[in-house]
Design a protein around this motif. Sequence first.
Motif, PDB file in Angstrom:
ATOM      1  N   HIS A  14      45.408 -56.702 -31.013  1.00  0.00           N
ATOM      2  CA  HIS A  14      46.096 -56.723 -29.710  1.00  0.00           C
ATOM      3  C   HIS A  14      47.609 -56.630 -29.957  1.00  0.00           C
ATOM      4  N   PRO A  15      48.097 -55.435 -30.263  1.00  0.00           N
ATOM      5  CA  PRO A  15      49.544 -55.305 -30.515  1.00  0.00           C
ATOM      6  C   PRO A  15      50.386 -55.724 -29.314  1.00  0.00           C
ATOM      7  N   THR A  16      49.861 -55.474 -28.113  1.00  0.00           N
ATOM      8  CA  THR A  16      50.547 -55.881 -26.886  1.00  0.00           C
ATOM      9  C   THR A  16      49.633 -56.826 -26.112  1.00  0.00           C
ATOM     10  N   LEU A  17      50.133 -58.017 -25.829  1.00  0.00           N
ATOM     11  CA  LEU A  17      49.330 -59.007 -25.115  1.00  0.00           C
ATOM     12  C   LEU A  17      49.305 -58.707 -23.624  1.00  0.00           C
ATOM     13  N   THR A  18      48.293 -59.251 -22.961  1.00  0.00           N
ATOM     14  CA  THR A  18      48.216 -59.139 -21.503  1.00  0.00           C
ATOM     15  C   THR A  18      49.438 -59.812 -20.882  1.00  0.00           C
ATOM     16  N   ARG A  19      50.156 -59.091 -20.067  1.00  0.00           N
ATOM     17  CA  ARG A  19      51.394 -59.600 -19.476  1.00  0.00           C
ATOM     18  C   ARG A  19      51.108 -60.648 -18.417  1.00  0.00           C
ATOM     19  N   ILE A  20      51.832 -61.784 -18.481  1.00  0.00           N
ATOM     20  CA  ILE A  20      51.740 -62.816 -17.451  1.00  0.00           C
ATOM     21  C   ILE A  20      52.901 -62.610 -16.490  1.00  0.00           C
ATOM     22  N   THR A  21      52.582 -62.099 -15.326  1.00  0.00           N
ATOM     23  CA  THR A  21      53.609 -61.834 -14.322  1.00  0.00           C
ATOM     24  C   THR A  21      53.743 -63.032 -13.389  1.00  0.00           C
ATOM     25  N   GLN A 119      56.779 -63.492 -31.263  1.00  0.00           N
ATOM     26  CA  GLN A 119      57.432 -62.361 -30.598  1.00  0.00           C
ATOM     27  C   GLN A 119      56.523 -61.752 -29.540  1.00  0.00           C
ATOM     28  N   GLN A 120      55.237 -61.653 -29.838  1.00  0.00           N
ATOM     29  CA  GLN A 120      54.282 -61.129 -28.862  1.00  0.00           C
ATOM     30  C   GLN A 120      54.221 -62.023 -27.625  1.00  0.00           C
ATOM     31  N   LEU A 121      54.180 -63.327 -27.853  1.00  0.00           N
ATOM     32  CA  LEU A 121      54.082 -64.275 -26.740  1.00  0.00           C
ATOM     33  C   LEU A 121      55.341 -64.255 -25.886  1.00  0.00           C
ATOM     34  N   LEU A 122      56.517 -64.162 -26.531  1.00  0.00           N
ATOM     35  CA  LEU A 122      57.774 -64.115 -25.788  1.00  0.00           C
ATOM     36  C   LEU A 122      57.870 -62.858 -24.936  1.00  0.00           C
ATOM     37  N   ARG A 123      57.248 -61.775 -25.402  1.00  0.00           N
ATOM     38  CA  ARG A 123      57.249 -60.538 -24.623  1.00  0.00           C
ATOM     39  C   ARG A 123      56.278 -60.607 -23.447  1.00  0.00           C
TER      40      ARG A 123
END
Length: 330
Positions: A14-21, A119-123
């Motif tokens: 999962h290079p990009t995590l599901t975004r929490i909006t 870094q993934q989580l911060l993004r």
Amino acid sequence: MNTTIEQIIDAMPHPTLTRITGLPSCKKIRQVHSELNANASSIQSTLGDCVNGLLYLTLTPQQYATVSGVPFTVPVHPGPRSVIPENASPAQIAQLKTAYDMMTNVWLEYTNTDKALKQQLLRAVEDIYLRDIKHSMTGYANVSTRRLLGHLYSKYGRITPEALKENGNRMRKSYDMSQPIQTLWVQIQEANDYAAAGGVLYSLRQILDIVYTLLAKTGHHFRYACREWRRVRAAQRTWQQFKNHFTKACNDNRTYASIGDFGYAGVNHVCGAEMVEYMQDTQEALANLANASVADKALMTQLVENNTKIVAQLDILTAQLTQKKPATQT
């Protein structure tokens, strides 16, 4: 081995995590946490049990203990340079330098993986929801991925006591023998993850006791497997070992319970389960008999007596099964 943070991220599932909006919720946090767990465990490492990768980075020590029976030792940096005694031989110097390089690489792998996960989580999460633990000068440099997750759960993932009670009931829901046993493993894992998100941590012993009780309540289905599990040494009782043990037992039960496995249709399942157990006991007794020393007459006599008793019990069960054979239609 991937060394840079970007290389590590690119190699993750999962290079990009599901975004929490917007405002994080327990459901959204758990989704992201699940992806981080998959990423951390995908990193091959010699640390811990060498099976779960660096999953320790995204779980609390208590949670990790329910996954692995091998304690995880966090690596430490070996220092700015290797320490070499004055009187060391060339071979010893080479060994010390090699050991230093290996320790440094392990530390870098652990540290950079944590940085990649962070870094993934911060993004994935808006900064306003993490700012409480952001240092005015160093930012998130000294904040671990695990601490970021803990902050999100404590601030935005609160679970009511009523929900935790319902979750406990779901964890202890009786196992339906008509379903694959994997459904039980998923039931326990999901309930345990939910409980951990709510601040309730089950120990490995508690989880094993809960699942063992559920399987024991099925009656004869897992009687033999439960007996064998009780013989397993406490140090070897891991969650993975438990699943492997009872998955095999479940597969054996389904095989022997299939219609026609013993040459009869409509065989009573209780007798079938007992037959399997006595067949296994008989095999053990015969193996012991074959390995016994001929010179040890006392041991030989005892083994023969045990074998005779088991064979007699097997004959009784065979007779019971014969009586259950339906009459031949003409």
